[in-house]
Design a protein around this motif. Structure first.
Motif: not given
Lengths: 157, 157, 157
Positions: B3-11, B134, B137, B139, B152, C14, C16, C18, C20
């Motif tokens: 499903k769609p997702f949006a996850e906060a992460a770091k670089i 990344i 995360s 993912v 993903l 950032v 990340l 996806r 659909m």
């Protein structure tokens, strides 16, 4: 000696900039680097439009080292949408001056796309650039005997 | 389930690398990831030149799931300026091995541009890659029933 | 007043994500920004496939300000591999609403590439976006008399 490398570094600061109509893209980018004291920079994002572009591509079936006659220069007044601008600058090992390396992709009115290794470009309406300042790196640009081009070189190597 | 997702992460760390003539692009990238212990990576910038490329594009008017016959494979010895390289790698949910996903755009001697979903490429003169590591995360890549491709997937979902 | 600027900022986080199949690219991106409270964002990486795209390019030999008849609109159902997606969003100086600016490059089944300033697109199989959240910036979007387009404006200037 030139060899493959992979070096861990940081991008702690980014510079968000806008260039204006009639500005020279290379001069504008160099000024931003100089004004902000950025020694090593990478384009993280760029969007805008360009005109009076000069770029080169390589002929098919050539080998290395790349000779002058292996490259075909294309000039076009445009203007064009700037669809992608990839590249970076690193100090020359010889004199420390930044060596700018840019590849551009341009949209044409037919919907097709052209582009190559950019030599010259003028801003048409705008160019919005997000530049990453690379720190913790010891990479230089130096001429490679193998390719006859300015290539990335790890100074420790 | 996908499903769609949006996850906060770091670089927090970037890897600046140079691949050499005759190196395999996919093997070179995988080695950098392995040597630096990067589980999840994204290409933040890439510039250089490639040869012996194989890439695919999809036929017009197809739907999902994408079938093998919906894709057209193109092979060209080149060489080409590498104008853009987008992509990432994430661990496969099945075995943890990195799944590399790359799209390349190549300049030709006519000034026109070609490209697609990259399957294979060899470095011509150089390839300078800035890879972002990344962190934070969760993912993975897992095969989607909907698209029949590795997609993903947020492991918490 | 619109003038060139270069402002130091940060990308500490950032996102990340996806999208659909059948999602609208612009709506999907706006939702991610809203859900994560991102005022100023830049696309650091994007890879996937699109369909039902509408984009514009400028005619050759035009000047600024760009007039409506200077732009050529292209519509194509595709689908296409999404080879590059550059762009950003910044709040409008007028009402604070995000102004999204995207340029897309698309692979076709012939291996050639098309693209331009994107007006509309639907996700085909997937779109994986790495969005950078720009902090420490005071940049807005405002209409420029010079170009007649929404351009980046430093609020302090």
């Amino acid at each position: 000696m030139h060899k493959p490398f992979a070096e861990a570094a940081k991008i702690d600061e980014v510079i968000l900039s806008r260039l204006m109509p009639e500005e020279d893209l290379f001069a504008g980018l160099s000024k931003i680097a100089r004004d902000h004291g950025i020694e090593r920079g990478v384009i993280l994002s760029a969007i805008g439009s360009l005109k009076n572009v000069v770029f080169v591509n390589v002929r098919p079936h050539i080998g290395i080292p790349v000779k002058t006659e292996d490259m075909i220069q294309i000039e076009d007044t445009g203007p064009f949408e700037l669809l992608s601008l990839e590249g970076n600058f690193f100090p020359s090992q010889e004199d420390g001056e930044p060596v700018v390396h840019l590849h551009a992709i341009l949209g044409t009115s037919s919907g097709s796309v052209s582009g190559g290794h950019l030599l010259k470009a003028t801003v048409f309406t705008t160019t919005e650039i997000l530049l990453g300042s690379i720190t913790g790196s010891s990479v230089y640009k130096a001429k490679s005997d193998l390719t006859q081009r300015m290539e990335l070189l790890l100074s420790r190597s």
